[in-house]
Design an enzyme around this catalytic site. Structure first.
Site, PDB file in Angstrom:
ATOM      1  N   CYS A  69       0.255   2.671   6.455  1.00 27.79           N
ATOM      2  CA  CYS A  69       0.633   1.292   6.750  1.00 27.79           C
ATOM      3  C   CYS A  69       0.657   0.503   5.448  1.00 27.79           C
ATOM      4  CB  CYS A  69      -0.366   0.665   7.720  1.00 27.79           C
ATOM      5  SG  CYS A  69      -2.050   0.596   7.051  1.00 27.79           S
ATOM      6  N   CYS A 119       0.799  -1.236   0.000  1.00 28.35           N
ATOM      7  CA  CYS A 119       0.000   0.000   0.000  1.00 28.35           C
ATOM      8  C   CYS A 119       0.829   1.282   0.000  1.00 28.35           C
ATOM      9  CB  CYS A 119      -0.946  -0.002   1.191  1.00 28.35           C
ATOM     10  SG  CYS A 119      -1.988  -1.469   1.286  1.00 28.35           S
TER      11      CYS A 119
END
Length: 481
Positions: free
Chosen positions: A464, A144
């Site tokens: 994250c 991500c």
């Protein structure tokens, strides 16, 4: 030196062991006085630099950014390849910024679920966007935070004097993911040319050996579980939220807040200068502006059943989209007549335990960049934190402000409390969507634009990523006055 008579005239802050003197409030400061001041502080502090950097120093700046409307998977982009989405984002950025093709030195793009035909999607998108064949391009895969790494790699290339103008972005599509045949059928097909040499009958026997029906049925879709832990992120986030005492009600409230903020930002026209229309439309179909606590609280747990806290509403949805950021050296940006949005001051990429702290990277990385710059949370005026799950964001905010967590991990120094009034005020991944490879670029663009519009000095970006990875970055508003 607080006792020196010059202290009240200058603002000092520390960046990577360098004392930075902000002298923007003294417009008539001439070269002689700068030299004298530099000499004084060199003898007093060692290394210093002025915030208005000298020609020998290279500084990376965010000049502009653009993205396609983010959309739920299998909707408006269902017939587009990822390479086409990235190409459109690059073309849109260049048109928006009036950037000449020959000015670009390099292209970096993030992408997670890769199409075999376009494994270096940055190169394919750059060529198809009309950039010269001589411009180098490479692709980053870091879950991500792939485009976060793309932007920071661009900054590193600039600091190393390897490039001056870089397009850094990313793309993802869940509408056209690679689906593979079963492993046994793949092996049969690989060996088929050899079997054909022995005749058609041998080839037929080769292909039908065992259960051909099972071979055809047992196709392989992209795994949503982490390879090492065997656990999907929603389960990890659910457990992390329980560890930090984040309730379902808090998650649902945060979710509604995200959708309301995103809808308001669209209504107010904030994204008009950021989103490139797709077929004439800038709407983002994941935003549910009419969401209420009552409506989202009715949803059942999606990962830990039947008593989990994470639902389809308070988790980010599968998203198609692409983004691109224009990163330059300050010197080159000014030379080309641009007004930068922000300095890229410091960044951190760290990893933590994927079994117990899979999504806690933002806390570790934020502590790292704030410490390196000698800043506190109170110095941050803009927060843009990736919303993979409402529980993940709130768990990180709790960890950041936990003395117990600081004692166990940071030698007692808390990261600090995030001012919610400054956090994701234009919506976040829960509402806008989260194309894995593109979110980082979106965060950089939105944070930089907010710094300019809101007049704040520093922004903290954090995200994250699967595998226990994390990212944080400090931006500083560029003073175009």
């Amino acid at each position: 030196n607080p006792n020196h008579n010059l202290h009240n005239k200058f603002h000092f802050h520390k960046i990577n062991s360098l004392y930075v003197i902000q002298n923007s409030n003294i417009p008539k400061m001439n070269t002689l006085s700068k030299t004298a001041l530099r000499s004084h502080f060199l003898s007093t502090y060692g290394k210093i630099r002025f915030a208005s950097t000298s020609s020998s120093q290279r500084v990376a700046v965010v000049v502009d950014g653009a993205r396609l409307p983010f959309a739920q998977a299998s909707t408006i982009y269902k017939d587009e390849m990822a390479v086409d989405l990235q190409r459109m984002a690059i073309v849109g950025l260049m048109n928006k910024s009036a950037l000449e093709k020959d000015c670009v030195d390099h292209v970096i793009c993030g992408n997670v679920i890769q199409e075999v035909r376009t494994s270096n999607i940055a190169r394919e998108a750059a060529i198809n966007a009309g950039l010269p064949n001589s411009i180098g391009s490479h692709t980053v895969a870091m879950a991500c935070i792939s485009s976060s790494m793309a932007v920071c790699t661009a900054a590193e290339k600039i600091l190393a004097n390897q490039a001056s103008v870089i397009i850094a972005g990313g793309v993802e599509t869940f509408s056209d993911v690679p689906i593979r045949l079963s492993r046994r059928l793949r092996q049969k097909l690989i060996q088929l040319p050899k079997a054909k040499k022995k005749g058609k009958l041998k080839a037929l026997k080769h292909m039908t050996k065992g259960s051909l029906i099972n071979d055809l049925i047992n196709i392989e879709t992209p795994a949503i579980a982490n390879y090492t832990t065997g656990e999907v992120m929603g389960v990890s986030s659910d457990r992390l939220s329980a560890k930090f005492g984040v309730s379902r009600e808090e998650m649902d409230k945060f979710t509604v807040r995200s959708h309301s903020a995103a809808q308001a930002a669209h209504d107010e026209g904030f994204y008009n200068d950021e989103i490139i229309p797709y077929k004439g439309d800038m709407a983002e179909n994941g935003i549910k502006g009419d969401s209420t606590i009552e409506s989202v609280s009715k949803l059942k747990p999606a990962f830990v059943k039947p008593f989990g806290t994470h639902t389809a509403a308070n988790s980010s949805f599968l998203t198609d989209g692409a983004a691109a950021s224009l990163i330059m050296s300050e010197e080159r940006a000014l030379e080309l007549g641009y007004k930068p949005l922000a300095y890229i001051r410091n960044w951190s990429f760290k990893a933590c335990d994927p079994f117990e702290e899979l999504l806690l990277g933002p806390t570790y990385c934020s502590q790292d960049v704030l410490s390196k710059m000698n800043l506190n949370m109170s110095d941050i005026g803009v927060f843009e934190i990736h919303e993979a799950f409402a529980g993940q964001v709130l768990s990180n905010l709790t960890a950041m402000n936990s003395q117990k967590f600081a004692d166990e991990n940071f030698g007692g120094r808390k990261v600090g409390e995030v001012d919610l009034d400054k956090l994701n005020t234009k919506g976040g991944s829960l509402s806008l969507g989260h194309p894995f490879g593109a979110t980082g670029s979106r965060l950089f663009t939105t944070a930089s634009r907010r710094l300019q519009q809101e007049g704040e000095r520093f922004a903290l970006i954090a995200a994250c990523a699967d595998g226990g990875l994390g990212h944080a970055c400090i931006l500083e508003r560029y003073d175009n006055n």
